[in-house]
Design an enzyme around this catalytic site. Structure first.
Site, PDB file in Angstrom:
ATOM      1  N   ARG A 154      39.101 -16.045  21.976  1.00 58.19           N
ATOM      2  CA  ARG A 154      39.085 -17.359  21.342  1.00 58.19           C
ATOM      3  C   ARG A 154      40.321 -18.198  21.632  1.00 58.19           C
ATOM      4  O   ARG A 154      40.279 -19.419  21.488  1.00 58.19           O
ATOM      5  CB  ARG A 154      38.897 -17.189  19.836  1.00 58.19           C
TER       6      ARG A 154
ATOM      7  N   ASP B 252      37.023 -26.421   3.895  1.00 59.15           N
ATOM      8  CA  ASP B 252      37.077 -25.387   4.921  1.00 59.15           C
ATOM      9  C   ASP B 252      38.492 -25.350   5.476  1.00 59.15           C
ATOM     10  O   ASP B 252      39.265 -26.321   5.335  1.00 59.15           O
ATOM     11  CB  ASP B 252      36.073 -25.666   6.047  1.00 59.15           C
TER      12      ASP B 252
END
Length: 301
Positions: free
Chosen positions: A51, A162
């Protein structure tokens, strides 16, 4: 030798990502834990490499060590790193039993009583923590608006949060691929979703009535600030699974600190408050209420 072949021979070699050493991985583990409360187990090393590699290439081929130094000094880049490491799988009306509880018991009870939660009168506050791309808060918006209509004076305020700023930008658009329509009950789909045309063909968007109910903001559950006041419903599903015992305990304390005395806390299907639930009772698996709530008093009666 042709000119093209000569150019090929002298072109720079493709970029090869320097490997991530165990010492560097340990440093990333500590950094991510300190910043987000998320513990990267040794098995997550490959995930971190996968990632972050794209971002390292974008920055000109930084090594993992050089990037670690950069995120230690650059807050914006640190946020971007956390964005890349977070998983954002979600669906509309995920875990149907939670929505059945709301539709069959909780909301009819509130409507019959004129609401007895933490809000004033007929104002209902909801927190969707770890909202990802918005499917959860907009599922809640559909259910709440249907059962608590505006023409009866019901006010609905949904706070969706979030850790990832990138994901929050997508959620704010309230737009999804049309193939997600199958996740939404047909009566809600017809009432609240708009089908895209022209450049938006193959997409759907939440209607303005729903979008007016939801506001988005970045909140790090590990830091303990960002939201204000008490909520009647808190959904924090499939978030605590990324925390270790200590950071999970801190996050739960913060969530419960924002839960109204008559409110409900919803966790994911693989999560529980075992060992942490002295302040709550179980309404059903993964759904909790404060021990002092009216629901418990009714159960005792």
């Amino acid at each position: 030798m042709s000119e093209a072949l000569a150019e090929q021979r002298h072109s720079p070699p493709p970029f090869e990502q320097p490997p991530l050493s165990e010492r560097e991985f340990s440093a990333y583990q500590r950094l991510v834990y300190r910043e987000a409360g998320i513990w990267l187990a040794p098995a997550k090393k490959a995930l971190l490499v996968g990632r972050l590699s794209r971002r390292l290439r974008e920055l000109g081929g930084l090594s993992f060590g050089a990037y670690l130094s950069r995120v230690g000094e650059d807050e914006a880049e640190r946020v971007r790193m956390l964005d890349a490491l977070c998983t954002h799988e979600t669906h509309f009306f995920r875990e149907p039993r939670h929505f059945q509880l709301l539709e069959q018991e909780v909301l009819p009870g509130w409507r019959a009583q004129g609401h007895t939660g933490g809000g004033e009168g007929r104002r209902v506050r909801v927190w969707s923590a770890g909202c990802s791309t918005g499917e959860e808060p907009f599922s809640l918006a559909m259910v709440l608006r249907h059962h608590l209509p505006a023409n009866e004076g019901w006010e609905i305020d949904i706070t969706a949060t979030d850790l990832s700023t990138r994901i929050l930008e997508r959620a704010r658009q309230a737009t999804w691929p049309l193939d997600k329509a199958g996740e939404i009950p047909k009566n809600y789909l017809r009432a609240y979703m708009l089908k895209g045309t022209g450049s938006q063909e193959g997409r759907m968007k939440a209607g303005p009535e729903l979008r007016a109910l939801v506001r988005f903001q970045r909140v790090n559950l590990n830091e303990g600030h960002g939201v204000v006041g008490r909520f009647d419903l808190i959904f924090c599903r499939n978030v605590l699974i990324y925390f270790d015992a200590a950071s999970k305990a801190r996050a739960v304390e913060r969530l419960l600190g924002h839960l109204s005395p008559q409110g409900l806390l919803f966790l994911g299907h693989s999560e529980s408050l075992t060992g942490l639930g002295w302040r709550v009772r179980t309404v059903m698996p993964t759904v909790y209420a404060p021990r002092s709530s009216a629901l418990e008093a009714a159960a005792r009666g």
